[in-house]
Design a protein around this motif. Sequence first.
Motif, PDB file in Angstrom:
ATOM      1  N   UNK A 199       0.873  -1.177   0.000  1.00 32.90           N
ATOM      2  CA  UNK A 199       0.000   0.000   0.000  1.00 32.90           C
ATOM      3  C   UNK A 199       0.906   1.222   0.000  1.00 32.90           C
ATOM      4  N   UNK A 200       0.951   1.969  -1.087  1.00 31.17           N
ATOM      5  CA  UNK A 200       1.872   3.116  -1.119  1.00 31.17           C
ATOM      6  C   UNK A 200       1.509   4.179  -0.079  1.00 31.17           C
ATOM      7  N   UNK A 201       2.493   4.963   0.279  1.00 36.26           N
ATOM      8  CA  UNK A 201       2.310   6.108   1.183  1.00 36.26           C
ATOM      9  C   UNK A 201       1.351   7.112   0.537  1.00 36.26           C
ATOM     10  N   UNK A 202       0.474   7.677   1.343  1.00 36.60           N
ATOM     11  CA  UNK A 202      -0.450   8.693   0.824  1.00 36.60           C
ATOM     12  C   UNK A 202       0.130  10.087   0.984  1.00 36.60           C
ATOM     13  N   UNK A 203       0.343  10.770  -0.124  1.00 36.84           N
ATOM     14  CA  UNK A 203       0.947  12.113  -0.109  1.00 36.84           C
ATOM     15  C   UNK A 203      -0.147  13.144   0.149  1.00 36.84           C
TER      16      UNK A 203
END
Lengths: 355, 355
Positions: free
Chosen positions: A274-278
């Motif tokens: 789950x990619x980091x949320x910017x």
Amino acid sequence: MAGSGEEAAAAAVVQNKKVVLRRHVTGFPTEDDMEITVGTTEQRVPAGLTAVLIKNLYLSCDPWMRGRMSKHDDGATVPVSDFVIGDAMVNFGVGKVIDSTHPEFIAGDLVWGMSGWEEYTLVTQPESLHKINHADLPLSYYTGVLGMPGLTAYAGFTQVARPNKGDFVFVSAASGAVGQVVGQLAKIAGCYVVGSAGSDEKVSLLKTKFGYDDAFNYKSETDLSAALKRCLRDGIDIYFDNVGGATLDAALLHMRHGGRVAVCGMISQYNLEEPYGVRNLYCIIGKTIWVEGFNVGRFFHLYPRFEEEMAGYIKDGKVAVVEDVVEGIESAPAALIGLFSGKNVGKQLVAIARA
Amino acid sequence: MAGSGEEAAAAAVVQNKKVVLRRHVTGFPTEDDMEITVGTTEQRVPAGLTAVLIKNLYLSCDPWMRGRMSKHDDGATVPVSDFVIGDAMVNFGVGKVIDSTHPEFIAGDLVWGMSGWEEYTLVTQPESLHKINHADLPLSYYTGVLGMPGLTAYAGFTQVARPNKGDFVFVSAASGAVGQVVGQLAKIAGCYVVGSAGSDEKVSLLKTKFGYDDAFNYKSETDLSAALKRCLRDGIDIYFDNVGGATLDAALLHMRHGGRVAVCGMISQYNLEEPYGVRNLYCIIGKTIWVEGFNVGRFFHLYPRFEEEMAGYIKDGKVAVVEDVVEGIESAPAALIGLFSGKNVGKQLVAIARA
């Protein structure tokens, strides 16, 4: 060792060790996802084929290989194909031509380009190979500062980020293969340059070896935004992003009006399910920021100009090079995995033969 | 009504109702954050001042006002100053010149530009006012299609997104003041255009009134990515972003190689204490996407060309206009708040006088 009598034959067959992918990967890759296999290679280009047989000297370890280790859905928009299970992995490397049926190459030529993670590779698209014009410099440099990462740094900085003298530049993964070149090009361009890296040793390298004006260890900072504020109190004109994630998020807060983010890589994200949320993207409106992803593929037309310019900088002592070299093809899987935890100090490569 | 004898005096004083900010806002604003106050205004420019006194006819309600309703730290990088508690709020509007000591304006001129949320405004920087050259069109259009939102759409689409004929274009908040213009400009440019909006009524407007090729209601879709895939199966060349957040995240997945995201606004984010985390930014590397935030401020030099071109489109029936007009300055606070829940259908404005 094969006997010399066997090697003297017109079509000697030699051992060819390879690093092959055992399975497609999700999440963090391990050495066990790869294995060494031993096959053989005939020492000449098969009859009827226009190709170049090269003996690989140096293999490059680059973060972008991670993407090719995963299995993508058919029709997924990915820039390159997945690695094939059981085949040698593929990446840029430096080699010596053993045999050629292509008119532009002859035995003995030193080249760099797309090759296999193996001792010998039959290159069937020789137009992807570049002849090495500065063999007086270490040949391994053509996996880094004079190869794909160097061109990436050069094109990304000069063509995408487009620096002006006096710009405040921030580079992440700043001692890596690309980052170390970006920082030094930024100094040559008259910029103020700050880098982030993942150990105090690397931070020291940034300041003492690569000429960064300031630097910080992102792993020991409790607040990346505060670290950026401390090192770049007037903000950032150019952020050269190699890592994505939390560092990108913090950098957005400190961009100056009209700033540019050149997104070269996001190594912090490649192994996350789950990619980091910017969260700070809203900054790009009020500050009219421009965020551009790029890959080096569209800049290879610049290579000849780049090679001359960069070789000149190195010979003049204006660009320093730090490599992290491991010996032997058996060391390649661990070297690749080490990239994702920042184990390497400088450009990671594998020496598998010297000539 | 003031008596006619009073108005005939050289320096009549009239009532001036204002919408003032009661407190700086965090999170979602409410009508109660504003109040109507009643003061007076002398009907001429005070002696010694170079200024223009205008009677406001139409006030524009625009999402960007939200930022000015918050209190920002000293030194925060924001493009405009915070509203002052107790003063009339400030935004673009349409007005009639009552008195002027500036050589370029005379009583009776119709103008649009930065004005107050009040009945009469003394404009002390008259160079920010534009004379209205197409008074044969509804004057209210100068709060929208012929004013700041129209120029935003025109500049953002033609100068930032830079369309090519045949491009696949996606517009969010597509029936709003900016979105309705972008979609129609995209059709004029020969693009395929899909819009998202927050009600079935708006989706219907997109298709029947503004010529969108397809549209969806983001509030009733369970999966925004699937909705985009359904409407734009070959992907997106240009995403004109008015909303940010989850819609931007989904759009990134469907961008085509070399795609452009022109970020005009992020209305979904303005009232959040913690912004949405955008997870799909990694897409910009492999697909070499370019994400550019912009604001209309740097494009006002295009206004004269834009006004003529857009007035021509409207008169030729090539651009349709949908406005959501409320009557009376007392209605302004609710109209502004309604923007943030998508209550408005089309360009939201407040009519406070007709001449």
